[in-house]
Design a protein around this motif. Structure first.
Motif, PDB file in Angstrom:
ATOM      1  N   GLU A  26     -12.747  16.857 -10.295  1.00  0.00           N
ATOM      2  CA  GLU A  26     -11.753  18.074 -10.959  1.00  0.00           C
ATOM      3  C   GLU A  26     -10.567  17.179  -9.811  1.00  0.00           C
ATOM      4  N   ILE A  27     -11.300  15.881  -9.264  1.00  0.00           N
ATOM      5  CA  ILE A  27      -9.549  14.899  -8.866  1.00  0.00           C
ATOM      6  C   ILE A  27     -10.271  13.302  -9.021  1.00  0.00           C
ATOM      7  N   VAL A  28      -9.415  12.758  -9.606  1.00  0.00           N
ATOM      8  CA  VAL A  28      -9.957  10.867  -9.900  1.00  0.00           C
ATOM      9  C   VAL A  28      -9.851  10.442  -8.770  1.00  0.00           C
ATOM     10  N   ALA A  29     -10.935   9.761  -7.923  1.00  0.00           N
ATOM     11  CA  ALA A  29     -10.433   8.597  -6.983  1.00  0.00           C
ATOM     12  C   ALA A  29     -11.533   7.724  -6.900  1.00  0.00           C
ATOM     13  N   GLU A  30     -11.702   6.275  -6.594  1.00  0.00           N
ATOM     14  CA  GLU A  30     -12.453   5.504  -6.122  1.00  0.00           C
ATOM     15  C   GLU A  30     -13.623   5.172  -5.050  1.00  0.00           C
TER      16      GLU A  30
ATOM     17  N   ARG B 120       0.526  -1.417  -0.107  1.00  0.00           N
ATOM     18  CA  ARG B 120       0.157  -0.228   0.036  1.00  0.00           C
ATOM     19  C   ARG B 120       1.071   1.438  -0.442  1.00  0.00           C
ATOM     20  N   ALA B 121       2.059   1.227   0.645  1.00  0.00           N
ATOM     21  CA  ALA B 121       2.832   2.150   0.778  1.00  0.00           C
ATOM     22  C   ALA B 121       3.189   2.476  -0.320  1.00  0.00           C
ATOM     23  N   ALA B 122       3.859   1.605  -0.793  1.00  0.00           N
ATOM     24  CA  ALA B 122       4.886   1.479  -2.726  1.00  0.00           C
ATOM     25  C   ALA B 122       3.778   1.643  -3.638  1.00  0.00           C
ATOM     26  N   GLU B 123       2.763   1.022  -3.637  1.00  0.00           N
ATOM     27  CA  GLU B 123       1.973   2.152  -4.928  1.00  0.00           C
ATOM     28  C   GLU B 123       1.377   3.472  -4.723  1.00  0.00           C
ATOM     29  N   GLY B 124       0.936   3.639  -2.857  1.00  0.00           N
ATOM     30  CA  GLY B 124       0.694   5.166  -3.075  1.00  0.00           C
ATOM     31  C   GLY B 124      -1.195   5.111  -2.589  1.00  0.00           C
ATOM     32  N   TRP B 125      -1.590   4.244  -2.042  1.00  0.00           N
ATOM     33  CA  TRP B 125      -2.832   4.288  -1.510  1.00  0.00           C
ATOM     34  C   TRP B 125      -3.413   4.601  -0.210  1.00  0.00           C
ATOM     35  N   MET B 126      -4.861   5.344  -0.717  1.00  0.00           N
ATOM     36  CA  MET B 126      -4.393   6.636   0.648  1.00  0.00           C
ATOM     37  C   MET B 126      -6.069   6.314   1.100  1.00  0.00           C
ATOM     38  N   THR B 127      -6.841   6.607   1.851  1.00  0.00           N
ATOM     39  CA  THR B 127      -8.251   7.009   2.583  1.00  0.00           C
ATOM     40  C   THR B 127      -8.624   8.509   1.998  1.00  0.00           C
ATOM     41  N   LEU B 128      -9.370   8.830   2.781  1.00  0.00           N
ATOM     42  CA  LEU B 128      -9.914   9.762   2.181  1.00  0.00           C
ATOM     43  C   LEU B 128      -8.995  11.300   3.380  1.00  0.00           C
ATOM     44  N   THR B 129      -8.847  10.527   4.855  1.00  0.00           N
ATOM     45  CA  THR B 129      -8.918  11.043   5.610  1.00  0.00           C
ATOM     46  C   THR B 129      -6.714  11.356   5.275  1.00  0.00           C
ATOM     47  N   GLU B 130      -6.288  10.303   5.097  1.00  0.00           N
ATOM     48  CA  GLU B 130      -4.790  10.155   4.363  1.00  0.00           C
ATOM     49  C   GLU B 130      -4.736  11.207   3.559  1.00  0.00           C
TER      50      GLU B 130
ATOM     51  N   GLY C 181     -19.363   2.596   2.099  1.00  0.00           N
ATOM     52  CA  GLY C 181     -17.735   2.484   2.092  1.00  0.00           C
ATOM     53  C   GLY C 181     -16.670   3.737   1.865  1.00  0.00           C
ATOM     54  N   PRO C 182     -15.620   3.176   2.311  1.00  0.00           N
ATOM     55  CA  PRO C 182     -14.403   4.304   1.867  1.00  0.00           C
ATOM     56  C   PRO C 182     -14.141   4.425   0.603  1.00  0.00           C
ATOM     57  N   TRP C 183     -13.016   5.699   0.457  1.00  0.00           N
ATOM     58  CA  TRP C 183     -13.257   6.675  -0.344  1.00  0.00           C
ATOM     59  C   TRP C 183     -11.178   5.885  -1.227  1.00  0.00           C
ATOM     60  N   ILE C 184     -10.693   5.597  -1.811  1.00  0.00           N
ATOM     61  CA  ILE C 184     -10.085   5.019  -2.458  1.00  0.00           C
ATOM     62  C   ILE C 184      -8.891   6.376  -2.826  1.00  0.00           C
ATOM     63  N   PHE C 185      -7.597   6.768  -2.841  1.00  0.00           N
ATOM     64  CA  PHE C 185      -7.207   7.738  -3.345  1.00  0.00           C
ATOM     65  C   PHE C 185      -5.269   7.045  -3.705  1.00  0.00           C
ATOM     66  N   ASN C 186      -5.272   7.448  -5.447  1.00  0.00           N
ATOM     67  CA  ASN C 186      -3.821   6.771  -5.268  1.00  0.00           C
ATOM     68  C   ASN C 186      -2.783   8.727  -4.730  1.00  0.00           C
ATOM     69  N   ARG C 187      -1.673   8.240  -4.924  1.00  0.00           N
ATOM     70  CA  ARG C 187      -0.961   8.835  -4.418  1.00  0.00           C
ATOM     71  C   ARG C 187      -0.083   9.809  -5.394  1.00  0.00           C
ATOM     72  N   ASN C 188      -0.265   9.353  -6.708  1.00  0.00           N
ATOM     73  CA  ASN C 188      -0.427   9.935  -8.179  1.00  0.00           C
ATOM     74  C   ASN C 188      -0.971  10.724  -8.482  1.00  0.00           C
ATOM     75  N   SER C 189      -2.051  10.903  -8.230  1.00  0.00           N
ATOM     76  CA  SER C 189      -3.038  10.941  -8.965  1.00  0.00           C
ATOM     77  C   SER C 189      -3.157  13.087  -7.519  1.00  0.00           C
TER      78      SER C 189
ATOM     79  N   THR D 236     -13.747  19.397   2.168  1.00  0.00           N
ATOM     80  CA  THR D 236     -13.399  20.481   0.726  1.00  0.00           C
ATOM     81  C   THR D 236     -13.076  19.094  -1.089  1.00  0.00           C
ATOM     82  N   LEU D 237     -12.017  17.837   0.183  1.00  0.00           N
ATOM     83  CA  LEU D 237     -11.484  16.941  -1.125  1.00  0.00           C
ATOM     84  C   LEU D 237     -12.284  16.153  -1.190  1.00  0.00           C
ATOM     85  N   ARG D 238     -13.438  15.910  -0.420  1.00  0.00           N
ATOM     86  CA  ARG D 238     -14.790  14.974  -1.201  1.00  0.00           C
ATOM     87  C   ARG D 238     -15.786  15.510  -2.237  1.00  0.00           C
ATOM     88  N   LEU D 239     -15.737  17.081  -2.118  1.00  0.00           N
ATOM     89  CA  LEU D 239     -16.457  17.845  -2.712  1.00  0.00           C
ATOM     90  C   LEU D 239     -15.793  18.252  -4.328  1.00  0.00           C
ATOM     91  N   ALA D 240     -14.719  18.617  -4.256  1.00  0.00           N
ATOM     92  CA  ALA D 240     -13.611  18.197  -5.324  1.00  0.00           C
ATOM     93  C   ALA D 240     -13.472  17.167  -6.435  1.00  0.00           C
TER      94      ALA D 240
END
Length: 689
Positions: free
Chosen positions: A636-640, A606-616, A646-654, A627-631
């Motif tokens: 405006e920002i890519v997330a799953e 997870r740390a190597a690939e850069g996966w994060m939750t909404l809070t992180e 359930g939780p939001w899934i972000f990638n550090r590269n995005s 603010t990030l969730r509204l975006a």
């Protein structure tokens, strides 16, 4: 004094038996009653002082089919030796059947009791009198049979000509010339027609009843006095209307017969409904019917088809089995039976074992029904898809007509309620105000009638709002219906799907090909076309329940940020279940990953690939989670977001693009800063004194 009456007879009491055969005779033949009661004077003249009159059996026939408590009590008193004479105006009053008559004569002979009528005195111990009593009893029984036979023959001949109208059912009136004509009350006529219209649209007696109960509509019924009474309908009321040939414009007589059986030594009447070919008379088009005779015959076929018997598919039930009642064995031509198995009784299985149950023959075939039902459903969808738009338009129009019919029925109820209220008002105005005993009751009736008017008006207003919310059908609304029919089918009501299948398919002849391990289904369509479908048979041990694709895809995404225990909780919160309908646990999530080769959660990966939750991700960017969730919602920002709960899934590269920089800049521009540094600000301390 008569020489047959002795001292031992006079020391005991005399019993006078009074009886008339029917309630009509009791009400109208009053002179006959007076003559029978006058027999007390004759008994006094013969020397009896103690006379007991038994008139409990007034209105009861002595033919032997009704229990006569008075006669039984009289015979019991005679057996005890308390009676010296039993009297009646005529000996036929005692009994008109040999069994009870001979019993009375024999008991009187044993205890030495005489029988008295208006003509003479009979001593049963004398041979001549006993012979005379026996002849009179036989003649009375023969007279009754002869009168009954003459009356019955005349009645049957009149019925064969269609001229015998005993009683008019609700919705009809009997004229003076023995004909039937419709009730002049239009409200009654419309109510009867609505029963036939709803059955034509629904196809089931019970569902027709439920439609009336759902909308709170009443149906008319005849009281014993022949008056019309509106009340809540029952199943028997709807069934009698739909199956009575009179409503089809036909004259029918002799539909039932009465048989007499002896149970425990007592006669019991039983009414039996005869088949149509045994009716005495059936004359179509004898009067004006509420439906045409051809339509009435189609209704009878539909009702008979709803019976779950041999040769009938039966009425659609709530069960999930699509082919219940339609499958016929190709080997023995018997109907296949349905069984629900499994822990939740949701697994279908069709089997043919009528030969084994009835004749001890080997069982024919048996197979799981899930794949067979799916194959038939696919064939039906291919047939109905070209006409999906037209069928939807017709269904919308029928729904509109049903709402209009309910509104029209309520309007008729309102008119009748207003008439009742006006009549109650007139009665109240005509009463003397000083006579409070009458005025209070009339005022209460008037208030009840006004409450009924108010209730119907509110229901009409509610129904009008409901009808106004349904827009008229437009072809553009159903443009995509044909393509979406396959997705709509699984969520449709089970009874609706069965009705569609029974409308198109007559029956399905089924067999099992053991060589290829296939189920062979030959569909006999209603139009006469036959189609053969082969379905692979489920092998022993093969699981037919599968986890939904949504749950599998969610697990595949959630393992990037969550362990198996957390994933199980997320799936349960979103009401996702396993293939067998169970809740998720850590072990079940692990088994699902292993089966679909999904890697396990790893914090290093997870740390190597850069996966994060909404809070992180919000902390990484430097903005609030909201603010990030509204975006993300503004794209405006890519997330799953695999699941709604359930939780939001972000990638550090995005999170390193220009969109993120602009978001951070906007957030800081809106943020308010204090005029002095935090260290130089004082605190506001309010004293509590």
């Amino acid at each position: 004094m008569n020489e047959k009456i002795r001292a031992q007879h006079l020391t005991r009491k005399a019993m006078l038996y009074v009886r008339q055969s029917s309630a009509y005779q009791v009400s109208h033949n009053l002179e006959s009653q007076k003559l029978q009661y006058a027999m007390q004077d004759r008994l006094h003249q013969l020397g009896w002082n103690e006379i007991e009159v038994i008139d409990e059996d007034l209105g009861r026939s002595a033919a032997g089919t009704q229990t006569r408590t008075g006669f039984e009590r009289m015979v019991a008193e005679v057996c005890l030796g308390h009676v010296g004479a039993v009297a009646a105006r005529e000996v036929s009053r005692f009994a008109r059947n040999s069994r009870e008559w001979q019993q009375l004569v024999e008991v009187c002979r044993i205890v030495d009791t005489v029988l008295v009528d208006q003509e003479t005195v009979y001593a049963p111990r004398q041979s001549n009198d006993r012979l005379l009593l026996g002849l009179k009893g036989s003649l009375n029984e023969y007279e009754l049979d002869l009168l009954r036979q003459r009356s019955l023959e005349a009645r049957r001949e009149k019925a064969k000509r269609g001229e015998l109208v005993v009683a008019a059912p609700v919705g009809y009136c009997k004229t003076e010339d023995q004909r039937l004509e419709k009730d002049p009350d239009l409200r009654v006529q419309d109510a009867i027609r609505s029963v036939f219209r709803q059955f034509g649209a629904i196809g089931s007696v019970r569902q027709t009843l439920l439609w009336f109960l759902e909308h709170g509509l009443q149906l008319p019924a005849c009281t014993p006095r022949g008056e019309i009474q509106w009340k809540r309908p029952s199943y028997g009321t709807v069934y009698r209307i739909l199956t009575n040939p009179i409503y089809g414009g036909a004259y029918a007589y002799g539909k039932t017969e009465c048989t007499i059986n002896y149970e425990g030594g007592e006669p019991r009447k039983r009414d039996r409904r005869k088949p149509r070919n045994e009716w005495l008379a059936l004359i179509p088009n004898a009067h004006d019917g509420y439906v045409q005779w051809d339509e009435f015959e189609r209704i009878q076929c539909a009702i008979n088809g709803n019976l779950r018997l041999a040769g009938h598919a039966g009425a659609p039930k709530n069960g999930e089995a699509l082919l219940a009642g339609l499958l016929r064995c190709r080997r023995c031509a018997s109907k296949l039976t349905l069984h629900y198995t499994g822990n939740r009784h949701d697994a279908l299985r069709y089997s043919c074992h009528r030969g084994w149950l009835d004749k001890g023959q080997p069982r024919c075939i048996a197979f799981g029904g899930t794949r067979a039902d799916a194959a038939i459903a696919e064939a039906v969808l291919q047939v109905v898809q070209p006409a999906a738009i037209e069928a939807a338009m017709v269904a919308r129009e029928e729904e509109t007509l049903k709402q209009d019919e309910v509104l029209a029925a309520l309007q008729r109820d309102l008119q009748a309620a207003r008439y009742t209220a006006q009549r109650a008002q007139k009665q109240y105005d005509a009463a003397d105000p000083d006579n409070r005993l009458v005025a209070d009751e009339l005022e209460r009736r008037w208030n009840d009638a006004l409450l009924r008017v108010e209730e119907v008006e509110s229901r009409i207003e509610q129904q009008s709002r409901t009808s106004g919310q349904t827009p008229p059908a437009q072809p553009d609304e159903f443009a995509d219906l044909a393509a979406a029919l396959e997705s709509i089918w699984p969520q449709a009501d089970a009874r609706l799907k069965k009705r569609i299948v029974r409308t198109l398919i007559h029956e399905v002849v089924v067999d099992v090909d053991n060589a290829t391990s296939e189920i062979v289904l030959v569909i006999h369509w209603k139009g006469g076309v036959h189609t053969e479908i082969r379905v692979p048979r489920r092998r022993r041990g093969e699981n037919t329940t599968h986890t939904s694709r949504e749950a599998i895809d969610a697990v595949r995404q959630l393992v990037r940020i969550c362990p198996d225990l957390v994933i199980a909780g997320v799936l349960n919160r979103n009401d996702l279940r396993t293939g067998r309908g169970n809740f998720w646990t850590q072990e079940r999530v692990t088994a699902l990953r292993s089966h679909h080769q999904i890697p396990v959660y790893s914090s290093e990966r997870r740390a190597a690939e850069g996966w994060m939750t909404l809070t992180e991700a919000a902390a990484f960017v430097g903005v609030s989670p909201g603010t990030l969730r509204l975006a993300v919602e503004r794209n405006e920002i890519v997330a799953e977001h695999p699941l709604p709960n359930g939780p939001w899934i972000f990638n550090r590269n995005s999170l390193g693009g220009d969109a993120v920089s602009e978001l951070v800049a906007r957030a800081r521009a809106r943020r308010g800063y204090p005029t002095k540094p935090m260290a130089q600000q004082g605190s506001l301390d309010l004293s509590s004194t």
